[in-house]
Design a protein around this motif. Structure first.
Motif, PDB file in Angstrom:
ATOM      1  N   PHE A  78      -5.561 -36.612 -80.113  1.00 15.17           N
ATOM      2  CA  PHE A  78      -6.595 -37.212 -79.840  1.00 15.17           C
ATOM      3  C   PHE A  78      -6.642 -38.732 -79.879  1.00 15.17           C
ATOM      4  CE2 PHE A  78     -10.901 -39.106 -80.990  1.00 15.17           C
ATOM      5  CZ  PHE A  78     -11.458 -38.935 -79.694  1.00 15.17           C
ATOM      6  N   GLY A  79      -6.335 -39.472 -78.752  1.00 18.74           N
ATOM      7  CA  GLY A  79      -6.070 -40.911 -78.715  1.00 18.74           C
ATOM      8  C   GLY A  79      -7.175 -41.449 -78.792  1.00 18.74           C
ATOM      9  N   ARG A  80      -7.801 -42.269 -79.879  1.00 20.08           N
ATOM     10  CA  ARG A  80      -8.952 -42.730 -79.994  1.00 20.08           C
ATOM     11  C   ARG A  80      -9.000 -43.962 -79.065  1.00 20.08           C
ATOM     12  NH1 ARG A  80      -8.341 -39.943 -84.436  1.00 20.08           N
ATOM     13  NH2 ARG A  80     -10.200 -39.144 -85.448  1.00 20.08           N
ATOM     14  N   ARG A 111     -16.413 -23.410 -86.799  1.00 21.33           N
ATOM     15  CA  ARG A 111     -15.778 -22.366 -87.647  1.00 21.33           C
ATOM     16  C   ARG A 111     -15.135 -22.938 -88.738  1.00 21.33           C
ATOM     17  NH1 ARG A 111     -16.615 -18.335 -83.319  1.00 21.33           N
ATOM     18  NH2 ARG A 111     -18.226 -19.345 -82.624  1.00 21.33           N
ATOM     19  N   TRP A 112     -15.697 -23.036 -89.943  1.00 22.95           N
ATOM     20  CA  TRP A 112     -15.261 -23.830 -91.039  1.00 22.95           C
ATOM     21  C   TRP A 112     -13.809 -23.490 -91.539  1.00 22.95           C
ATOM     22  CZ3 TRP A 112     -17.680 -28.259 -91.669  1.00 22.95           C
ATOM     23  CH2 TRP A 112     -18.997 -28.358 -91.382  1.00 22.95           C
ATOM     24  N   ILE A 113     -13.664 -22.187 -91.812  1.00 22.77           N
ATOM     25  CA  ILE A 113     -12.185 -21.908 -92.268  1.00 22.77           C
ATOM     26  C   ILE A 113     -11.107 -22.342 -91.328  1.00 22.77           C
ATOM     27  CG2 ILE A 113     -10.751 -19.806 -92.890  1.00 22.77           C
ATOM     28  CD1 ILE A 113     -13.312 -18.528 -94.189  1.00 22.77           C
ATOM     29  N   ASN A 114     -11.286 -21.907 -90.059  1.00 23.70           N
ATOM     30  CA  ASN A 114     -10.330 -22.434 -89.169  1.00 23.70           C
ATOM     31  C   ASN A 114     -10.337 -24.052 -88.694  1.00 23.70           C
ATOM     32  OD1 ASN A 114      -9.366 -19.643 -88.853  1.00 23.70           O
ATOM     33  ND2 ASN A 114     -11.095 -19.097 -87.452  1.00 23.70           N
ATOM     34  N   ARG A 115     -11.547 -24.490 -88.884  1.00 22.10           N
ATOM     35  CA  ARG A 115     -11.649 -25.910 -88.774  1.00 22.10           C
ATOM     36  C   ARG A 115     -11.601 -26.245 -87.288  1.00 22.10           C
ATOM     37  NH1 ARG A 115      -7.169 -28.712 -91.775  1.00 22.10           N
ATOM     38  NH2 ARG A 115      -7.679 -30.323 -90.824  1.00 22.10           N
ATOM     39  N   ASN A 116     -12.242 -25.334 -86.519  1.00 23.49           N
ATOM     40  CA  ASN A 116     -12.588 -25.301 -84.993  1.00 23.49           C
ATOM     41  C   ASN A 116     -13.995 -25.338 -84.741  1.00 23.49           C
ATOM     42  OD1 ASN A 116     -12.025 -24.962 -82.268  1.00 23.49           O
ATOM     43  ND2 ASN A 116     -11.807 -22.897 -82.452  1.00 23.49           N
ATOM     44  N   ALA A 117     -14.251 -26.348 -84.047  1.00 25.10           N
ATOM     45  CA  ALA A 117     -15.622 -26.347 -83.431  1.00 25.10           C
ATOM     46  C   ALA A 117     -15.812 -26.242 -82.014  1.00 25.10           C
ATOM     47  CB  ALA A 117     -16.407 -27.894 -83.667  1.00 25.10           C
ATOM     48  N   TYR A 118     -16.572 -25.517 -81.487  1.00 22.15           N
ATOM     49  CA  TYR A 118     -16.982 -25.122 -80.055  1.00 22.15           C
ATOM     50  C   TYR A 118     -18.034 -26.275 -79.601  1.00 22.15           C
ATOM     51  CZ  TYR A 118     -14.301 -21.039 -79.983  1.00 22.15           C
ATOM     52  OH  TYR A 118     -13.268 -19.955 -80.068  1.00 22.15           O
ATOM     53  N   ASP A 143     -13.371 -36.911 -87.813  1.00 18.92           N
ATOM     54  CA  ASP A 143     -13.231 -37.714 -89.091  1.00 18.92           C
ATOM     55  C   ASP A 143     -14.073 -37.264 -90.284  1.00 18.92           C
ATOM     56  OD1 ASP A 143     -11.507 -39.147 -87.648  1.00 18.92           O
ATOM     57  OD2 ASP A 143     -12.688 -40.899 -87.280  1.00 18.92           O
ATOM     58  N   THR A 144     -15.309 -36.916 -89.754  1.00 14.55           N
ATOM     59  CA  THR A 144     -16.366 -36.328 -90.751  1.00 14.55           C
ATOM     60  C   THR A 144     -16.267 -34.922 -91.150  1.00 14.55           C
ATOM     61  OG1 THR A 144     -17.654 -38.269 -90.127  1.00 14.55           O
ATOM     62  CG2 THR A 144     -18.780 -36.583 -91.364  1.00 14.55           C
ATOM     63  N   LEU A 145     -16.377 -34.018 -89.887  1.00 15.19           N
ATOM     64  CA  LEU A 145     -16.332 -32.669 -90.294  1.00 15.19           C
ATOM     65  C   LEU A 145     -14.903 -32.158 -90.598  1.00 15.19           C
ATOM     66  CD1 LEU A 145     -18.536 -31.486 -87.643  1.00 15.19           C
ATOM     67  CD2 LEU A 145     -19.308 -32.094 -89.908  1.00 15.19           C
ATOM     68  N   ASN A 146     -13.776 -32.764 -90.327  1.00 17.45           N
ATOM     69  CA  ASN A 146     -12.506 -32.559 -91.061  1.00 17.45           C
ATOM     70  C   ASN A 146     -12.133 -31.398 -89.882  1.00 17.45           C
ATOM     71  OD1 ASN A 146     -10.075 -32.842 -92.242  1.00 17.45           O
ATOM     72  ND2 ASN A 146     -10.662 -31.522 -93.567  1.00 17.45           N
ATOM     73  N   MET A 147     -12.423 -31.372 -88.448  1.00 19.57           N
ATOM     74  CA  MET A 147     -12.125 -30.180 -87.956  1.00 19.57           C
ATOM     75  C   MET A 147     -10.455 -30.742 -87.361  1.00 19.57           C
ATOM     76  SD  MET A 147     -14.251 -28.097 -87.259  1.00 19.57           S
ATOM     77  CE  MET A 147     -14.703 -28.264 -88.861  1.00 19.57           C
ATOM     78  N   ASN A 148      -9.621 -29.402 -86.954  1.00 22.51           N
ATOM     79  CA  ASN A 148      -8.449 -29.746 -86.563  1.00 22.51           C
ATOM     80  C   ASN A 148      -8.546 -29.534 -85.067  1.00 22.51           C
ATOM     81  OD1 ASN A 148      -5.546 -29.838 -86.888  1.00 22.51           O
ATOM     82  ND2 ASN A 148      -5.635 -27.839 -85.937  1.00 22.51           N
ATOM     83  N   ARG A 149      -9.557 -28.658 -84.572  1.00 26.38           N
ATOM     84  CA  ARG A 149      -9.554 -28.557 -82.932  1.00 26.38           C
ATOM     85  C   ARG A 149     -11.023 -28.364 -82.618  1.00 26.38           C
ATOM     86  NH1 ARG A 149      -7.087 -24.801 -79.755  1.00 26.38           N
ATOM     87  NH2 ARG A 149      -8.693 -24.568 -78.397  1.00 26.38           N
ATOM     88  N   ILE A 150     -10.983 -28.930 -81.211  1.00 23.98           N
ATOM     89  CA  ILE A 150     -12.381 -28.659 -80.613  1.00 23.98           C
ATOM     90  C   ILE A 150     -12.183 -27.825 -79.326  1.00 23.98           C
ATOM     91  CG2 ILE A 150     -14.231 -29.782 -79.542  1.00 23.98           C
ATOM     92  CD1 ILE A 150     -13.631 -32.380 -81.280  1.00 23.98           C
ATOM     93  N   THR A 151     -13.178 -26.854 -79.226  1.00 18.48           N
ATOM     94  CA  THR A 151     -12.800 -25.783 -78.076  1.00 18.48           C
ATOM     95  C   THR A 151     -14.124 -25.999 -77.317  1.00 18.48           C
ATOM     96  OG1 THR A 151     -11.483 -24.362 -79.302  1.00 18.48           O
ATOM     97  CG2 THR A 151     -12.587 -23.518 -77.445  1.00 18.48           C
TER      98      THR A 151
END
Length: 146
Positions: free
Chosen positions: A143-145, A52-59, A87-95
């Protein structure tokens, strides 16, 4: 009143009403991004994101072939994919949505930092009964790498 089954809506959403709908209703960006993982040039699994590009969220969805499980490869794949998403897709959260009976997947998500955020009661029908779907989330800032 009657209805017909179709693959497209006949009524268009008014522009001023778009704020009430998911961005997927009005954007043509590619939403699915798949990372295929290999060992010795053989595919062993994948991690995919419904973005979800606008919300910077990826399922997130992930799969590792059965003969490779229990060796830490699934966790390694998911960690690599999470790094890519942030890092690459610039997501803020992952669901992640996980069925209540999928103990291995729940353990994997928790091991990489996902937190249980909610439960959709009896939202999955399988084998003659309803099951809960657990909603897990991971924020970039948490997220602790490794």
């Amino acid at each position: 009143m009657r209805f017909e089954i179709s693959d497209a809506e006949l009524v268009k959403i008014a522009t001023d009403e778009l704020r009430h709908f998911s961005e997927t209703r009005f954007l043509n960006f590619p939403r699915k991004i798949v990372l295929n993982f290999f060992e010795n040039d053989q595919p062993i699994g994948f991690v995919s994101f419904d973005v979800r590009w606008i919300n910077r969220n990826a399922y997130i969805t992930y799969y590792l072939i059965p003969e490779k499980r229990g060796k830490g490869l699934g966790k390694a794949m998911v960690l690599e994919a999470i790094k890519f998403a942030f890092d690459t897709l610039n997501m803020n959260r992952i669901t992640a949505e996980v069925y209540e009976y999928n103990d291995a997947s729940i353990a994997l998500l928790r091991s990489v930092g996902f937190e249980l955020e909610g439960v959709m009661k009896k939202a999955k029908y399988h084998a003659g009964r309803y099951h809960d779907i657990h909603i897990y989330g991971l924020l970039r800032e948490n997220f602790g790498r490794e």
